[in-house]
Scaffold this motif. Sequence first.
Motif, PDB file in Angstrom:
ATOM      1  N   LYS A  75      -5.226   6.044   0.050  1.00 26.75           N
ATOM      2  CA  LYS A  75      -4.335   5.792  -1.085  1.00 26.75           C
ATOM      3  C   LYS A  75      -5.078   6.125  -2.379  1.00 26.75           C
ATOM      4  O   LYS A  75      -6.150   5.578  -2.630  1.00 26.75           O
ATOM      5  N   LEU A 135      -9.226   1.725  -1.991  1.00 20.19           N
ATOM      6  CA  LEU A 135      -7.902   2.286  -1.693  1.00 20.19           C
ATOM      7  C   LEU A 135      -8.025   3.724  -1.209  1.00 20.19           C
ATOM      8  O   LEU A 135      -7.286   4.150  -0.311  1.00 20.19           O
ATOM      9  N   LEU A 165       0.806  -1.223   0.000  1.00 20.51           N
ATOM     10  CA  LEU A 165       0.000   0.000   0.000  1.00 20.51           C
ATOM     11  C   LEU A 165       0.835   1.267   0.000  1.00 20.51           C
ATOM     12  O   LEU A 165       0.297   2.359  -0.193  1.00 20.51           O
TER      13      LEU A 165
END
Length: 278
Positions: A254, A249, A228
């Motif tokens: 992210k 995500l 990640l």
Amino acid sequence: MDALVTTDWLANELGASDLRVVDATYVDAATGRDPAAEYERGHIAGAVFMNLGELRDTDTDLPMMLPSAEKFASRMQSLGLGDGSRIVLYDDSPWHTSARAWWMLRTFGAHDVAILDGGLAKWKAEGRELATGKEQLRHRHFTVWSDRKGVRDLDQMKDVVASGNAQVLDARSAARFTGEEADPRPATHAGHMPGAKNLPYGGIFNEDGTYKTGDDLRRAFEDAGIDLDQPIVTTCGSGITASTLAFGLHLLGKDAALYDGSWSEWGADRTTKKVTGA
């Protein structure tokens, strides 16, 4: 407004002057379902219907490529979605298509956008009220804008595969990923991109259709072999379920890129490398 909102939160916010609710249900015509007709039979009060099947680039044979910024802005204005709106998306699709609408809106400049956790199914399961028919729409100004830093095209993906400068995460089923199952599109090879990892999109949802969060969500990506802390590009068959992984995500802080052509482009292109097996 959080990126993921609950049914309780939405029920309390309905009627707010800046809130716009959008039904972004999309299913393949082969299913026999008609999302537009289903919307008219029952939708969350005030919601408008975003037809993802038409909100695409019709100058290509690829199924779900992004439309032009001008076309997108025009459609949003006609739906009453404008600058300054808080937009909450929901769907009643097995593919969780509100994530595709979320990704498109962010690509075209809308940032205060959320997804209703659990979608219409959860709203109905809780016995909440539905409206019928069509909503009266008032045009609002939606600024034409496009930020494609989160979009990857075929040439960029060839570079990603050759250089390994980003992780490729495929949202298709394991059987489609390995090539055990043939691709449903004509003249499209089975398999996946060299070096790609596989996380079938259902792996980031709980049994009740809500998104996994926190450590459970993080574990889903890590178990698929994803770091990640490194760049990620999501892909799938047509760019729809890749959006669910991109949204997952995002919930972890992210921001992944998305390969819009996905396997319908890569798998049919004779110049690209394909891999079968796990």
